[in-house]
Design a protein around this motif. Structure first.
Motif, mmCIF file in Angstrom:
data_model
loop_
_atom_site.group_PDB
_atom_site.id
_atom_site.type_symbol
_atom_site.label_atom_id
_atom_site.label_comp_id
_atom_site.label_asym_id
_atom_site.label_seq_id
_atom_site.Cartn_x
_atom_site.Cartn_y
_atom_site.Cartn_z
ATOM 1 N N VAL A 122 50.822 -3.259 32.859
ATOM 2 C CA VAL A 122 51.666 -4.115 32.012
ATOM 3 C C VAL A 122 53.135 -3.730 32.153
ATOM 4 C CG1 VAL A 122 52.205 -4.785 29.632
ATOM 5 C CG2 VAL A 122 49.826 -4.647 30.374
ATOM 6 N N VAL A 123 53.418 -2.441 32.128
ATOM 7 C CA VAL A 123 54.808 -1.995 32.267
ATOM 8 C C VAL A 123 55.363 -2.364 33.642
ATOM 9 C CG1 VAL A 123 56.300 0.050 32.395
ATOM 10 C CG2 VAL A 123 54.639 -0.176 30.535
ATOM 11 N N ALA A 124 54.577 -2.166 34.685
ATOM 12 C CA ALA A 124 55.038 -2.502 36.037
ATOM 13 C C ALA A 124 55.296 -3.999 36.177
ATOM 14 C CB ALA A 124 54.014 -2.042 37.076
ATOM 15 N N LEU A 125 54.377 -4.819 35.666
ATOM 16 C CA LEU A 125 54.555 -6.270 35.761
ATOM 17 C C LEU A 125 55.746 -6.740 34.927
ATOM 18 C CD1 LEU A 125 50.850 -7.521 35.661
ATOM 19 C CD2 LEU A 125 52.373 -7.362 37.645
ATOM 20 N N ALA A 126 55.875 -6.190 33.725
ATOM 21 C CA ALA A 126 57.001 -6.574 32.870
ATOM 22 C C ALA A 126 58.333 -6.183 33.512
ATOM 23 C CB ALA A 126 56.860 -5.927 31.490
ATOM 24 N N THR A 127 58.388 -4.983 34.077
ATOM 25 C CA THR A 127 59.624 -4.520 34.719
ATOM 26 C C THR A 127 59.951 -5.355 35.949
ATOM 27 O OG1 THR A 127 59.196 -2.282 33.926
ATOM 28 C CG2 THR A 127 60.765 -2.512 35.736
ATOM 29 N N ALA A 128 58.946 -5.613 36.771
ATOM 30 C CA ALA A 128 59.176 -6.381 38.001
ATOM 31 C C ALA A 128 59.598 -7.822 37.691
ATOM 32 C CB ALA A 128 57.917 -6.375 38.868
ATOM 33 N N THR A 129 58.942 -8.449 36.724
ATOM 34 C CA THR A 129 59.326 -9.833 36.405
ATOM 35 C C THR A 129 60.715 -9.886 35.780
ATOM 36 O OG1 THR A 129 58.135 -9.752 34.291
ATOM 37 C CG2 THR A 129 56.972 -10.716 36.168
ATOM 38 N N LEU A 130 61.036 -8.916 34.947
ATOM 39 C CA LEU A 130 62.374 -8.890 34.356
ATOM 40 C C LEU A 130 63.436 -8.684 35.437
ATOM 41 C CD1 LEU A 130 64.128 -9.004 31.831
ATOM 42 C CD2 LEU A 130 63.805 -6.536 31.595
ATOM 43 N N LEU A 131 63.192 -7.769 36.354
ATOM 44 C CA LEU A 131 64.140 -7.533 37.441
ATOM 45 C C LEU A 131 64.310 -8.793 38.301
ATOM 46 C CD1 LEU A 131 65.973 -5.582 38.963
ATOM 47 C CD2 LEU A 131 63.973 -4.862 40.275
ATOM 48 N N ALA A 132 63.203 -9.442 38.626
ATOM 49 C CA ALA A 132 63.270 -10.673 39.429
ATOM 50 C C ALA A 132 64.063 -11.752 38.695
ATOM 51 C CB ALA A 132 61.863 -11.171 39.741
ATOM 52 N N PHE A 133 63.870 -11.847 37.382
ATOM 53 C CA PHE A 133 64.591 -12.845 36.583
ATOM 54 C C PHE A 133 66.083 -12.525 36.515
ATOM 55 C CE2 PHE A 133 66.211 -14.259 32.414
ATOM 56 C CZ PHE A 133 66.047 -15.632 32.560
ATOM 57 N N VAL A 134 66.406 -11.287 36.198
ATOM 58 C CA VAL A 134 67.811 -10.881 36.050
ATOM 59 C C VAL A 134 68.552 -11.015 37.377
ATOM 60 C CG1 VAL A 134 69.314 -8.894 35.595
ATOM 61 C CG2 VAL A 134 67.416 -9.399 34.054
ATOM 62 N N GLU A 135 67.894 -10.653 38.472
ATOM 63 C CA GLU A 135 68.522 -10.726 39.791
ATOM 64 C C GLU A 135 68.458 -12.133 40.391
ATOM 65 O OE1 GLU A 135 70.297 -8.419 41.413
ATOM 66 O OE2 GLU A 135 70.076 -7.113 39.663
ATOM 67 N N ARG A 136 67.793 -13.052 39.680
ATOM 68 C CA ARG A 136 67.633 -14.434 40.143
ATOM 69 C C ARG A 136 67.073 -14.497 41.562
ATOM 70 N NH1 ARG A 136 70.334 -17.824 36.500
ATOM 71 N NH2 ARG A 136 71.849 -16.752 35.207
ATOM 72 N N LEU A 137 66.021 -13.720 41.779
ATOM 73 C CA LEU A 137 65.392 -13.684 43.094
ATOM 74 C C LEU A 137 64.652 -14.996 43.364
ATOM 75 C CD1 LEU A 137 63.876 -10.076 43.150
ATOM 76 C CD2 LEU A 137 66.021 -10.862 44.158
ATOM 77 N N PRO A 138 64.589 -15.402 44.621
ATOM 78 C CA PRO A 138 63.777 -16.575 44.958
ATOM 79 C C PRO A 138 62.294 -16.284 44.689
ATOM 80 C CG PRO A 138 64.978 -15.747 46.892
ATOM 81 C CD PRO A 138 65.303 -14.850 45.751
ATOM 82 N N TRP A 139 61.501 -17.340 44.609
ATOM 83 C CA TRP A 139 60.082 -17.199 44.247
ATOM 84 C C TRP A 139 59.340 -16.218 45.141
ATOM 85 C CZ3 TRP A 139 57.868 -18.234 39.876
ATOM 86 C CH2 TRP A 139 58.439 -19.192 39.050
ATOM 87 N N ARG A 140 59.530 -16.318 46.441
ATOM 88 C CA ARG A 140 58.788 -15.435 47.358
ATOM 89 C C ARG A 140 59.143 -13.969 47.124
ATOM 90 N NH1 ARG A 140 58.024 -18.374 53.192
ATOM 91 N NH2 ARG A 140 57.000 -20.212 52.336
ATOM 92 N N LYS A 141 60.426 -13.683 46.977
ATOM 93 C CA LYS A 141 60.838 -12.294 46.726
ATOM 94 C C LYS A 141 60.362 -11.830 45.356
ATOM 95 C CE LYS A 141 64.724 -11.881 49.859
ATOM 96 N NZ LYS A 141 66.133 -11.530 50.024
#
Length: 173
Positions: A122-141
């Motif tokens: 849960v912590v890993a998924l929450a951290t990764a999704t938050l980072l992807a959102f904040v960094e505005r990464l494309p879907w694949r990344k």
């Protein structure tokens, strides 16, 4: 337009009824999942579709806070037992496995639900999704980042459990 707002009202109604029925039937998983859906449609009614879409991530992020993840504990617990057993065999540690109990020459270990690694996941998924959102990464990344986070969490847990068993065996518990 009015048609879209009507769709939002219908969505809110369905989510609310789903929540009420799920609570009455003690189906907590459905009730927990219905809450962010209802909030999304309520925000759609209040701020329009664009406003609701802009708030979709924080609404969905709420799902990391609900105990929904506990449903995966038996699967992760089983996988942890299997992988730990394999790693012990590869390292030459004799182990006898029955259900979630691992017996080594020095004694027995229970790979309990708390050792399944769900909290790591849960912590890993929450951290990764938050980072992807904040960094505005494309879907694949974003998906790659989430997958790597999940893999690291699971592998770290498997190693943690295996190391605890090895150390316990080496030090006579």
């Amino acid at each position: 337009g009015g048609g879209r707002r009507g769709l939002a009202v219908l969505g809110l109604l369905v989510a609310t009824i789903g929540y009420v029925v799920a609570r009455a039937a003690s189906i907590d998983v459905v009730a927990w999942a219905a809450i962010p859906v209802a909030v999304f449609f309520a925000l759609w009614i209040a701020f329009g579709a664009h406003g609701a879409r802009a708030l979709a991530f924080p609404i969905g992020y709420f799902l990391f806070a609900v105990p929904l993840w506990g449903l995966l504990t038996p699967v992760f617990q089983w996988a942890t037992v299997q992988v730990s057993t394999l790693l012990l065999a590869l390292l030459g540690v004799r182990a006898y496995i029955v259900d979630e109990f691992v017996t080594v020459p020095a004694g027995s270990f229970e790979i309990a639900g708390g050792c399944a690694g769900i909290n790591f996941v849960v912590v890993a998924l929450a951290t990764a999704t938050l980072l992807a959102f904040v960094e505005r990464l494309p879907w694949r990344k974003s998906l790659l980042l989430v997958a790597v986070g999940l893999a690291v969490a699971v592998l770290a847990n498997w190693l943690r459990v295996t190391i605890i068993i090895i150390v316990g065996n080496a030090t006579a518990m």
